[in-house]
Scaffold this motif. Structure first.
Motif, PDB file in Angstrom:
ATOM      1  N   LYS A 166       8.792  15.880   0.345  1.00 36.38           N
ATOM      2  CA  LYS A 166       7.580  16.052  -0.264  1.00 36.38           C
ATOM      3  C   LYS A 166       7.927  17.291  -1.044  1.00 36.38           C
ATOM      4  O   LYS A 166       7.642  18.636  -0.743  1.00 36.38           O
ATOM      5  CB  LYS A 166       6.555  16.501   0.826  1.00 36.38           C
ATOM      6  CG  LYS A 166       5.125  16.607   0.214  1.00 36.38           C
ATOM      7  CD  LYS A 166       4.160  16.637   1.347  1.00 36.38           C
ATOM      8  CE  LYS A 166       2.705  16.916   0.840  1.00 36.38           C
ATOM      9  NZ  LYS A 166       2.185  15.696  -0.008  1.00 36.38           N
ATOM     10  N   THR A 194       2.189   5.403  -8.190  1.00 39.91           N
ATOM     11  CA  THR A 194       3.623   5.366  -7.482  1.00 39.91           C
ATOM     12  C   THR A 194       4.799   4.576  -8.253  1.00 39.91           C
ATOM     13  O   THR A 194       4.484   3.411  -8.619  1.00 39.91           O
ATOM     14  CB  THR A 194       3.583   4.982  -6.049  1.00 39.91           C
ATOM     15  OG1 THR A 194       2.633   5.883  -5.256  1.00 39.91           O
ATOM     16  CG2 THR A 194       4.884   4.882  -5.271  1.00 39.91           C
ATOM     17  N   ILE A 236       5.454  10.026  -7.207  1.00 42.66           N
ATOM     18  CA  ILE A 236       4.176   9.773  -7.710  1.00 42.66           C
ATOM     19  C   ILE A 236       3.547  10.686  -8.764  1.00 42.66           C
ATOM     20  O   ILE A 236       4.111  11.986  -8.694  1.00 42.66           O
ATOM     21  CB  ILE A 236       3.184   9.877  -6.299  1.00 42.66           C
ATOM     22  CG1 ILE A 236       3.230  11.379  -6.048  1.00 42.66           C
ATOM     23  CG2 ILE A 236       3.658   8.833  -5.260  1.00 42.66           C
ATOM     24  CD1 ILE A 236       2.372  11.682  -4.747  1.00 42.66           C
ATOM     25  N   LEU A 255       0.782  -1.198  -0.151  1.00 44.44           N
ATOM     26  CA  LEU A 255      -0.076  -0.048   0.064  1.00 44.44           C
ATOM     27  C   LEU A 255       0.993   1.250   0.133  1.00 44.44           C
ATOM     28  O   LEU A 255       1.739   1.324   0.711  1.00 44.44           O
ATOM     29  CB  LEU A 255      -0.773   0.029   1.228  1.00 44.44           C
ATOM     30  CG  LEU A 255      -1.966  -1.198   1.320  1.00 44.44           C
ATOM     31  CD1 LEU A 255      -2.759  -1.338   2.798  1.00 44.44           C
ATOM     32  CD2 LEU A 255      -2.890  -1.080   0.026  1.00 44.44           C
ATOM     33  N   THR A 256       0.579   2.313  -0.804  1.00 47.67           N
ATOM     34  CA  THR A 256       1.092   3.577  -0.928  1.00 47.67           C
ATOM     35  C   THR A 256       0.153   4.553  -0.685  1.00 47.67           C
ATOM     36  O   THR A 256      -0.927   4.596  -0.549  1.00 47.67           O
ATOM     37  CB  THR A 256       1.848   3.556  -2.214  1.00 47.67           C
ATOM     38  OG1 THR A 256       1.149   3.586  -3.189  1.00 47.67           O
ATOM     39  CG2 THR A 256       3.065   2.541  -2.331  1.00 47.67           C
ATOM     40  N   ASP A 257       0.703   5.805  -0.640  1.00 47.53           N
ATOM     41  CA  ASP A 257       0.094   7.177  -0.195  1.00 47.53           C
ATOM     42  C   ASP A 257      -0.935   7.437  -1.449  1.00 47.53           C
ATOM     43  O   ASP A 257      -1.813   8.409  -1.401  1.00 47.53           O
ATOM     44  CB  ASP A 257       0.705   8.221   0.089  1.00 47.53           C
ATOM     45  CG  ASP A 257       1.326   7.949   1.663  1.00 47.53           C
ATOM     46  OD1 ASP A 257       0.656   7.069   2.396  1.00 47.53           O
ATOM     47  OD2 ASP A 257       2.265   8.652   2.006  1.00 47.53           O
ATOM     48  N   HIS A 258      -0.372   6.915  -2.647  1.00 49.74           N
ATOM     49  CA  HIS A 258      -0.752   7.478  -4.084  1.00 49.74           C
ATOM     50  C   HIS A 258      -0.949   6.441  -4.935  1.00 49.74           C
ATOM     51  O   HIS A 258       0.005   5.385  -4.938  1.00 49.74           O
ATOM     52  CB  HIS A 258      -0.199   8.556  -4.659  1.00 49.74           C
ATOM     53  CG  HIS A 258      -0.858   9.241  -5.527  1.00 49.74           C
ATOM     54  ND1 HIS A 258      -0.735   8.871  -6.904  1.00 49.74           N
ATOM     55  CD2 HIS A 258      -1.767  10.344  -5.731  1.00 49.74           C
ATOM     56  CE1 HIS A 258      -1.503   9.637  -7.661  1.00 49.74           C
ATOM     57  NE2 HIS A 258      -2.053  10.509  -7.032  1.00 49.74           N
ATOM     58  N   THR A 260       8.961  11.800  -2.940  1.00 44.94           N
ATOM     59  CA  THR A 260       8.564  11.560  -1.643  1.00 44.94           C
ATOM     60  C   THR A 260       9.516  10.953  -0.920  1.00 44.94           C
ATOM     61  O   THR A 260       9.501  10.800   0.247  1.00 44.94           O
ATOM     62  CB  THR A 260       7.149  10.554  -1.861  1.00 44.94           C
ATOM     63  OG1 THR A 260       7.547   9.451  -2.373  1.00 44.94           O
ATOM     64  CG2 THR A 260       5.840  11.164  -2.487  1.00 44.94           C
ATOM     65  N   GLU A 261      10.616  10.380  -1.869  1.00 43.34           N
ATOM     66  CA  GLU A 261      11.558   9.868  -1.153  1.00 43.34           C
ATOM     67  C   GLU A 261      12.868   9.866  -2.005  1.00 43.34           C
ATOM     68  O   GLU A 261      12.881   9.681  -3.203  1.00 43.34           O
ATOM     69  CB  GLU A 261      11.481   8.380  -0.792  1.00 43.34           C
ATOM     70  CG  GLU A 261      12.590   7.591   0.029  1.00 43.34           C
ATOM     71  CD  GLU A 261      11.980   6.226   0.301  1.00 43.34           C
ATOM     72  OE1 GLU A 261      12.836   5.108  -0.034  1.00 43.34           O
ATOM     73  OE2 GLU A 261      10.665   5.844   0.790  1.00 43.34           O
TER      74      GLU A 261
END
Length: 220
Positions: A141, A106, A123, A100-103, A133-134
């Motif tokens: 961010k 990705t 993303i 699972l990712t935030d978007h 994001t990383e």
């Protein structure tokens, strides 16, 4: 999310079919390639969510590889990117993950050669716009709402002051800044959002600093 122009909404000039799955992927690859700074021997690309489900049909695979090689969103070589990478001796490995990712759009890009490795997570949020994001394990961010200077450097006394001193010399205002490191004296990161365009002279002066490993501009 801040839009700077109508093109952030309708999307960039691009090789299709999708601004989020193709143009966005190309821009993630471009950022990875810029920061790696040389041609990789291996590119290992992991897709998550919607990218994992549709990356072949939407051209995400060729777009992100084209970006790694420096092809912009409108470059007509993008559809042939996998063949060009093979000709250049770049091994390409695609992987998918159920994590699972935030978007949903990705991608993780891992680049390596005999001299080292580099990894970035990006993303694609639509219209060709991306967020980083990383970077090498450093959480970020960077939204691309304005130009940002991304600097990987050795964690040494005076490194941050040296970079910000150059920005001050050229009267460049800092809107936001993130600094982080994994371990004292090892690799560290500066991500500096500024209010205006960075010239080649500024970048060249920063790159000449002895503590600096890699420099790239995001959001231009």
């Amino acid at each position: 999310m801040k839009y700077r122009s109508v093109f952030d909404i309708i999307g960039p000039v691009m090789v299709g079919p999708s601004s989020s799955h193709t143009a966005g992927a190309a821009r993630i690859g471009l950022m990875a390639g810029k920061l790696f700074g040389r041609q990789p021997r291996l590119a290992r690309i992991t897709f998550y969510g919607s990218f994992a489900d549709t990356y072949r049909g939407h051209g995400t695979d060729v777009a992100i590889v084209g970006g790694i090689m420096g092809f912009d969103t409108f470059d007509l070589r993008i559809p042939q990117a996998l063949d060009i990478a093979k000709e250049r001796g770049i091994d390409i490995v695609f992987e998918t993950s159920d994590a699972l990712t935030d978007h949903p759009n990705t991608a993780r890009v891992h680049l390596e050669d005999a001299d080292g490795t580099f990894e970035i997570v990006g993303i694609s949020i639509g219209g060709g716009t991306i967020e980083i994001t990383e970077l090498n394990g450093f959480p970020l961010k960077l939204s691309g709402g304005g130009p940002a200077l991304v600097v990987l450097h050795h964690d040494r006394f005076g490194a941050i002051a040296a970079v910000t001193g150059i920005l001050a010399k050229y009267e460049l205002n800092i809107g936001h800044m993130e600094v982080s490191r994994h371990e004292k004296g090892k690799q560290a990161l500066m991500a500096i959002e500024i209010d205006e365009h960075l010239s080649k002279d500024v970048l060249a002066e920063i790159e000449r600093l002895p503590q600096i490993e890699r420099v790239a501009i995001f959001g231009e």
